[in-house]
Write an enzyme that holds these catalytic residues in place. Structure first.
Site, PDB file in Angstrom:
ATOM      1  N   GLU A  73      -1.677 -11.047  15.625  1.00  0.00           N
ATOM      2  CA  GLU A  73      -0.372 -10.800  16.235  1.00  0.00           C
ATOM      3  C   GLU A  73      -0.487  -9.789  17.365  1.00  0.00           C
ATOM      4  O   GLU A  73       0.236  -9.867  18.367  1.00  0.00           O
ATOM      5  CB  GLU A  73       0.634 -10.351  15.175  1.00  0.00           C
ATOM      6  CG  GLU A  73       0.645  -8.875  14.831  1.00  0.00           C
ATOM      7  CD  GLU A  73      -0.580  -8.414  14.057  1.00  0.00           C
ATOM      8  OE1 GLU A  73      -1.445  -9.246  13.772  1.00  0.00           O
ATOM      9  OE2 GLU A  73      -0.673  -7.212  13.752  1.00  0.00           O
ATOM     10  N   ASP A  74      -1.453  -8.864  17.242  1.00  0.00           N
ATOM     11  CA  ASP A  74      -1.620  -7.862  18.295  1.00  0.00           C
ATOM     12  C   ASP A  74      -2.210  -8.481  19.555  1.00  0.00           C
ATOM     13  O   ASP A  74      -1.845  -8.113  20.672  1.00  0.00           O
ATOM     14  CB  ASP A  74      -2.483  -6.701  17.789  1.00  0.00           C
ATOM     15  CG  ASP A  74      -3.694  -7.178  17.019  1.00  0.00           C
ATOM     16  OD1 ASP A  74      -3.899  -8.405  16.902  1.00  0.00           O
ATOM     17  OD2 ASP A  74      -4.447  -6.321  16.530  1.00  0.00           O
ATOM     18  N   ARG A  84       0.879  -1.164   0.000  1.00  0.00           N
ATOM     19  CA  ARG A  84       0.000   0.000   0.000  1.00  0.00           C
ATOM     20  C   ARG A  84       0.916   1.213   0.000  1.00  0.00           C
ATOM     21  O   ARG A  84       1.051   1.916   0.992  1.00  0.00           O
ATOM     22  CB  ARG A  84      -0.888   0.009   1.248  1.00  0.00           C
ATOM     23  CG  ARG A  84      -2.003  -0.982   1.142  1.00  0.00           C
ATOM     24  CD  ARG A  84      -3.139  -0.594   2.014  1.00  0.00           C
ATOM     25  NE  ARG A  84      -2.805  -0.821   3.416  1.00  0.00           N
ATOM     26  CZ  ARG A  84      -3.693  -0.717   4.389  1.00  0.00           C
ATOM     27  NH1 ARG A  84      -4.929  -0.352   4.135  1.00  0.00           N
ATOM     28  NH2 ARG A  84      -3.344  -0.940   5.623  1.00  0.00           N
ATOM     29  N   ASN A 100       6.962  -5.982   3.992  1.00  0.00           N
ATOM     30  CA  ASN A 100       6.529  -7.377   4.036  1.00  0.00           C
ATOM     31  C   ASN A 100       6.333  -7.985   2.656  1.00  0.00           C
ATOM     32  O   ASN A 100       6.296  -9.202   2.511  1.00  0.00           O
ATOM     33  CB  ASN A 100       5.217  -7.451   4.819  1.00  0.00           C
ATOM     34  CG  ASN A 100       5.281  -8.495   5.914  1.00  0.00           C
ATOM     35  OD1 ASN A 100       6.260  -9.220   6.021  1.00  0.00           O
ATOM     36  ND2 ASN A 100       4.260  -8.580   6.723  1.00  0.00           N
ATOM     37  N   ASP A 124       0.150   0.828  12.346  1.00  0.00           N
ATOM     38  CA  ASP A 124      -0.272   0.328  11.043  1.00  0.00           C
ATOM     39  C   ASP A 124       0.112   1.355   9.999  1.00  0.00           C
ATOM     40  O   ASP A 124       0.218   2.543  10.307  1.00  0.00           O
ATOM     41  CB  ASP A 124      -1.786   0.145  11.006  1.00  0.00           C
ATOM     42  CG  ASP A 124      -2.217  -1.086  11.769  1.00  0.00           C
ATOM     43  OD1 ASP A 124      -1.366  -1.968  11.968  1.00  0.00           O
ATOM     44  OD2 ASP A 124      -3.385  -1.152  12.180  1.00  0.00           O
ATOM     45  N   ASP A 125       0.259   0.916   8.755  1.00  0.00           N
ATOM     46  CA  ASP A 125       0.676   1.888   7.743  1.00  0.00           C
ATOM     47  C   ASP A 125      -0.415   2.920   7.463  1.00  0.00           C
ATOM     48  O   ASP A 125      -0.134   3.953   6.882  1.00  0.00           O
ATOM     49  CB  ASP A 125       1.142   1.180   6.454  1.00  0.00           C
ATOM     50  CG  ASP A 125       0.119   0.179   5.946  1.00  0.00           C
ATOM     51  OD1 ASP A 125      -0.993   0.130   6.511  1.00  0.00           O
ATOM     52  OD2 ASP A 125       0.431  -0.543   4.989  1.00  0.00           O
ATOM     53  N   ASP A 126      -1.646   2.662   7.896  1.00  0.00           N
ATOM     54  CA  ASP A 126      -2.694   3.638   7.616  1.00  0.00           C
ATOM     55  C   ASP A 126      -3.169   4.383   8.863  1.00  0.00           C
ATOM     56  O   ASP A 126      -4.127   5.146   8.795  1.00  0.00           O
ATOM     57  CB  ASP A 126      -3.874   2.951   6.942  1.00  0.00           C
ATOM     58  CG  ASP A 126      -4.415   1.810   7.784  1.00  0.00           C
ATOM     59  OD1 ASP A 126      -3.996   1.694   8.944  1.00  0.00           O
ATOM     60  OD2 ASP A 126      -5.236   1.035   7.278  1.00  0.00           O
ATOM     61  N   ARG A 145       5.920  -7.780  12.381  1.00  0.00           N
ATOM     62  CA  ARG A 145       5.641  -6.512  13.038  1.00  0.00           C
ATOM     63  C   ARG A 145       6.522  -6.338  14.276  1.00  0.00           C
ATOM     64  O   ARG A 145       6.839  -5.233  14.682  1.00  0.00           O
ATOM     65  CB  ARG A 145       4.177  -6.460  13.462  1.00  0.00           C
ATOM     66  CG  ARG A 145       3.786  -5.213  14.202  1.00  0.00           C
ATOM     67  CD  ARG A 145       2.403  -5.371  14.769  1.00  0.00           C
ATOM     68  NE  ARG A 145       1.363  -5.234  13.766  1.00  0.00           N
ATOM     69  CZ  ARG A 145       0.923  -4.065  13.324  1.00  0.00           C
ATOM     70  NH1 ARG A 145       1.440  -2.949  13.780  1.00  0.00           N
ATOM     71  NH2 ARG A 145      -0.028  -4.009  12.439  1.00  0.00           N
ATOM     72  N   ASN A 185       6.395 -12.824   4.004  1.00  0.00           N
ATOM     73  CA  ASN A 185       5.246 -12.024   4.387  1.00  0.00           C
ATOM     74  C   ASN A 185       4.572 -12.637   5.612  1.00  0.00           C
ATOM     75  O   ASN A 185       3.860 -13.618   5.519  1.00  0.00           O
ATOM     76  CB  ASN A 185       4.269 -11.961   3.215  1.00  0.00           C
ATOM     77  CG  ASN A 185       3.035 -11.177   3.577  1.00  0.00           C
ATOM     78  OD1 ASN A 185       3.041 -10.410   4.541  1.00  0.00           O
ATOM     79  ND2 ASN A 185       1.979 -11.361   2.812  1.00  0.00           N
TER      80      ASN A 185
END
Ligand SMILES: *[C@@H]1O[C@H](CO)[C@@H](O)[C@H](O)[C@H]1NC(C)=O
Ligand SMILES: *[C@@H]1O[C@H](CO)[C@@H](O)[C@H](O)[C@H]1NC(C)=O
Ligand SMILES: *[C@@H]1O[C@H](CO)[C@@H](O)[C@H](O)[C@H]1NC(C)=O
Length: 939
Positions: free
Chosen positions: A852-853, A691, A716, A763-765, A747, A742
């Site tokens: 994962e979080d 993204r 990733n 996060d990237d966003d 993370r 990936n």
């Protein structure tokens, strides 16, 4: 208006020039035609332009002698009027144009003024920030100048560089008095040596007598697992200790038919072979003789060292009599009953409920032991032996009565094995046989809250393999050991492990109080002991690997040599010489109108400052709580704080007290970090997958963020970033790191370019404002051991099934997780995520590409037993652009339910804890005087 007036005058002059004589002639025509024409034209004029009618009328109505006008004149007049009208109209259009132009000009001027005003605010903020930055730089410079003692220079690794020279051997009578100070050569083990361990290859250097052999499986496994230990060296010259594998000595199969009692006649260990080991050095100093029992828990081989001259070597095994055992020198270990390595959680049942079916169980059989060879040195103790045997009989009688009493508590006691135990034949100096098979005992233990374990009947036994094996079994199944005669024995590694938190040590004489005592322990402590037992079992006993690592670590710990530093993951950039990123400057966002802190050059968190003191001051916690005694970490979330006055009395280096210590509101607050820890910065750690534009926007928003050390992006995707991407220059280094594959576990990669303790995982966003980030950072500095962040979630009990958890993201007044899509956490946890979480959890994360979080929240809550900290009012983070169909959303949620329940199973309980509060800045929503500023404008 001027031109219009002029035309009016001209018209009047023309009218007066008409001669009176013509008036009479034209009367008739005028009387009839003029009104018609006039009416026609006037109405036309009126219709065509309403806004000039007033002026037109005033001129046309003017002279009464208009009627006297002749036709041509009239036409001229009318044409004149039309001309006037046209010119008036064009004049008006001109003026309108000018008006519009002026309006536009005014608008643009106002806009300019606004912009200038904003620019002013902005410049002022910038100026403030620069001022603060300059001040901070000055403080840092002063600090550097004043500090006349430089950081300790990296001490060179100092190791021995010769094989141990031959010294005269130790007289056998002295062996018993060996202690570290008298029998250990510290000169081979400098503090900076890293504790190198040399292993004799058991195939190359056999030390067993004829007819005996080290168990083959054990030999291979030990060799292999010790190979994974970072202390192992191939160079005997530099070694601090030399390990000799004795393993579990087994009689060769051919000889089993021999009389059992004769085993003791020929010791398994060959003292001559020992003395011929190439680095024995005459007296065996710094040698460690490793005798690990695996299968034959009741065999005579328990103590292979009795009646063997072992010189100054340290003995490691699980059977010791007080005549042989040298406290602080020899090492008691647990038998190696588990797998070579890997995950062990499957072996353990769930920790709940706290109270199980049976309050107390016991399965075993006393064997009258006639084969016990009287040891010459304690032959006189025979009476004492008998006394103890009597006491055991009394104890058993009491327990049998207890089982019959009328109580709600259930007991399960088996004092005679049904069916008879196989171990009968081989009973050695130990006098309790195990009943049943491994799996049948396991079933009972899983149903036991407490399990009774008898200390050896013979009081001179400090420990036996059987005793250690029973402890091992009990802990594995979460049954809390109650050791009767606990004041007589010692358990494995007890110089570092706090066994009192794991087991109940009871003198035999207290047998009558046993039931009362067990009843008096509340559920909280039952669970605490069970949890602690599992921690000790998993970390130090469970597998061959953990046993070997523990042995090495305990010996190293004795010498206060720091462990080997933890491995980091090498950060490999996606860029290289031929592929360089295109950097562009991005416009400053006008949104940030608050000065939030100084802009400083990257400042890395100090690392490895407690190499030689951590083990001393927090050794217990390292071994028994949150710590990892096997590895050295650059910094820990639990590093101690200085008292607040220390900052001003000699230990102020690095501190940035608010208002130089006198405190202050928003203005002073924004100028210094304050708090209880020295200055520091944070790293933004960002996982991204295909993204690119979203990512670039996110990076650009970080421009001008105070206290930002660097941005590390884990790339990733297998495809490198496209070459045309324009990477924003944000004034801090941006590293883009290639991921091996990936995986969402990436993370939390413990990369070697993470230079700060504080990690902002995003996060990237995620769209976080600067003030939110900095407030989160400041809060994290006060909760360094927790996850501190923005999106809150919780685990909710499924009231329909009543047996599982549901993941819930609804608005709620209680939360138990803060998602790592926007949260601060300590770098230490990245290491633990990879090193301490069972592999099964990371596998689950890969399987679902999710959770994962949740795993990180489980890990941190498990270690700290604290909930996360939620900051500011932001609850949820949905990215506006990303497509999320309802069904996708549903699968996502279903997976997260499953993750919580699976992780709970792996941990044996649900570590998450609830919290009902969130952090806002102190003056938020507080009325304050006008000359004071809030800490933050909006939060
Ligand atoms: C502590 O250990 C680390 C890692 O081995 C090393 O880099 C550092 O220099 C050591 N510090 C001191 C003061 O010895
Ligand atoms: C540099 O990186 C690009 C993209 O990752 C790759 O295609 C190229 O082979 C690399 N060149 C070298 C010299 O490693
Ligand atoms: C969240 O709240 C909504 C509305 O109150 C409810 O319909 C939904 O079931 C809730 N979701 C969960 C997972 O509890």
């Amino acid at each position: 208006m001027l031109p219009l007036v002029e035309y009016g005058k001209e018209f009047c002059q023309k009218l007066t020039q008409i001669k009176l004589s013509r008036i009479v002639i034209m009367v008739f025509i005028i009387l009839i035609l003029t009104p018609l024409f006039t009416h026609f034209y006037l109405s036309n004029i009126e219709r065509s332009s309403n806004h000039i009618t007033h002026n037109a009328h005033s001129h046309i109505d003017l002279p009464e002698d208009l009627n006297a006008m002749k036709e041509p004149d009239l036409r001229i007049g009318v044409e004149e009027l039309i001309r006037i009208k046209g010119s008036v109209l064009s004049e008006l259009r001109d003026m309108e144009r000018k008006r519009q132009k002026l309006l536009l000009e005014i608008q643009s001027y106002t806009k300019n003024i606004e912009e200038l005003k904003q620019e002013l605010v902005h410049q002022q903020t910038n100026l403030n920030r620069l001022k603060i930055s300059v001040e901070q730089a000055e403080v840092a410079q002063r600090e550097a100048l004043q500090q006349n003692t430089p950081d300790l220079a990296l001490p060179k690794r100092l190791t021995a560089d010769e094989i141990p020279p031959i010294l005269p051997s130790l007289p056998p009578s002295q062996i018993k008095f060996c202690r570290m100070f008298s029998c250990f050569d510290h000169s081979r083990c400098s503090l900076t040596s890293g504790f190198p361990v040399y292993l004799y290859d058991p195939d190359q250097f056999p030390v067993m007598n004829d007819g005996w052999d080290v168990d083959g499986f054990l030999k291979t496994t030990l060799k292999q697992t010790l190979g994974y230990n970072p202390h192992l060296t191939n160079n005997p010259k530099e070694a601090c200790v030399f390990v000799v594998l004795v393993g579990e000595a087994l009689k060769d199969v051919d000889d089993v038919s021999e009389n059992v009692g004769n085993h003791l006649n020929l010791p398994p260990l060959d003292s001559n072979a020992l003395k011929q080991l190439p680095y024995w050095g005459g007296d065996g100093r710094n040698h460690v003789l490793l005798n690990l029992a695996r299968r034959d828990l009741t065999a005579v081989s328990g103590d292979v060292f009795s009646s063997v001259d072992t010189g100054k070597a340290i003995l490691v095994q699980s059977t010791f009599s007080s005549q042989v055992f040298r406290p602080g020198f020899d090492l008691i270990v647990s038998p190696v009953l588990g797998p070579p390595g890997g995950d062990v959680w499957q072996e353990c049942p769930q920790m709940l409920p706290a109270r199980r079916k049976y309050l107390l169980t016991f399965q075993g059989e006393v064997k009258s032991n006639n084969n016990r060879t009287p040891n010459p040195s304690h032959g006189d103790d025979a009476d004492l032996d008998r006394e103890h045997a009597e006491l055991d009989k009394f104890v058993i009688e009491h327990l049998k009565d207890l089982a019959k009493t009328n109580t709600a508590d259930k007991f399960l006691f088996e004092f005679e094995c049904v069916p008879a135990s196989d171990d009968n034949v081989n009973i050695g100096p130990q006098d309790w046989a195990l009943c049943g098979t491994d799996s049948s005992r396991r079933t009972v233990l899983r149903d036991s809250t407490f399990v009774l374990i008898f200390a050896p009947t013979f009081p001179d036994l400090v420990t036996t393999t059987l005793l250690q094996a029973r402890i091992y079994e009990a802990l594995r199944c979460g049954a809390i050991p109650v050791i009767l005669g606990g004041d007589q024995i010692q358990l494995a590694y007890d110089e570092v492990i706090q066994w009192r938190r794991v087991a109940i040590f009871l003198p035999r004489a207290r047998i009558t109080e046993l039931h009362f005592l067990l009843r008096a322990i509340p559920d909280e402590d039952v669970l605490l002991m069970r949890r602690q037992g599992r921690l000790v079992w998993e970390r130090y006993l469970a597998s061959v690997q953990s046993t070997l690592d523990t042995i090495v670590a305990v010996l190293r710990d004795r010498l206060n040599i720091p462990p080997i530093p933890i491995d980091t993951v090498a950060a490999i950039s996606v860029f290289n010489e031929t592929f360089q990123p295109i950097q562009v400057t991005v416009p400053v966002e006008t949104e940030q109108e608050e000065s939030l802190g100084p802009l400083e050059p990257p400042y890395n968190s100090p690392a490895f400052r407690r190499n030689y003191s951590l083990g001393l001051t927090q050794g217990h916690e390292m071994w028994n709580d949150w710590g990892d005694p096997f590895r050295l970490y650059p910094a820990l979330p639990t590093d101690p704080l200085l008292p607040s006055d220390a900052k001003f009395m000699g230990s102020g280096r690095g501190f940035r007290p608010i208002g130089q210590g006198q405190g202050g509101a928003g203005k002073e607050f924004s100028e210094a970090l304050g708090g209880n820890s020295p200055r520091e910065q944070f790293t933004v750690l960002l996982l991204t997958y295909e993204r690119e534009q979203v990512l670039l926007d996110s990076i650009a928003r970080l421009r001008g963020l105070p206290y930002l050390n660097s941005v590390v992006i884990v790339w990733n995707s297998p495809r490198p970033p496209s070459a045309e991407l324009r990477w924003p220059d944000i004034g801090a280094p941006v590293h883009v790191v290639k991921a091996a594959r990936n995986s969402l576990n990436n993370r939390f990669l413990p990369l070697d370019n993470l230079q700060t303790e504080a990690i902002l995982s995003v996060d990237d966003d995620a769209h976080l404002r600067h003030d939110e980030i900095l407030f989160g950072f400041r809060v994290w500095r006060e909760h360094r051991e927790r996850i501190v962040g923005f999106p809150g979630r919780y685990h909710a009990w499924d009231i329909n099934t009543q047996n599982s958890w549901l993941y819930n993201s609804n608005y709620s007044c209680e939360l138990s997780m803060v998602l790592t899509g926007a949260a601060f956490l300590h770098r230490h946890y990245l290491h633990l995520y990879w090193k301490w979480l069972p592999q099964a959890i990371r596998d689950k994360v890969d399987e679902y590409m999710n959770c994962e979080d949740i795993a990180m929240n489980f890990l941190v809550s498990h270690i700290t037993r604290l909930p996360p900290v939620k900051v500011t009012s932001r609850w949820t983070f949905r990215c506006p652009g990303c497509p999320q169909s309802l069904s996708e959303d549903d699968t996502h949620f279903q997976e997260r339910h499953k993750c919580i329940n699976f992780f709970s199973q792996v941990f044996g309980y649900t570590p998450l804890l609830n919290t009902q509060y969130r952090a806002d800045s102190i003056l938020f929503k507080t009325r304050i005087p006008h000359d004071k500023q809030k800490c933050f404008k909006f939060i």
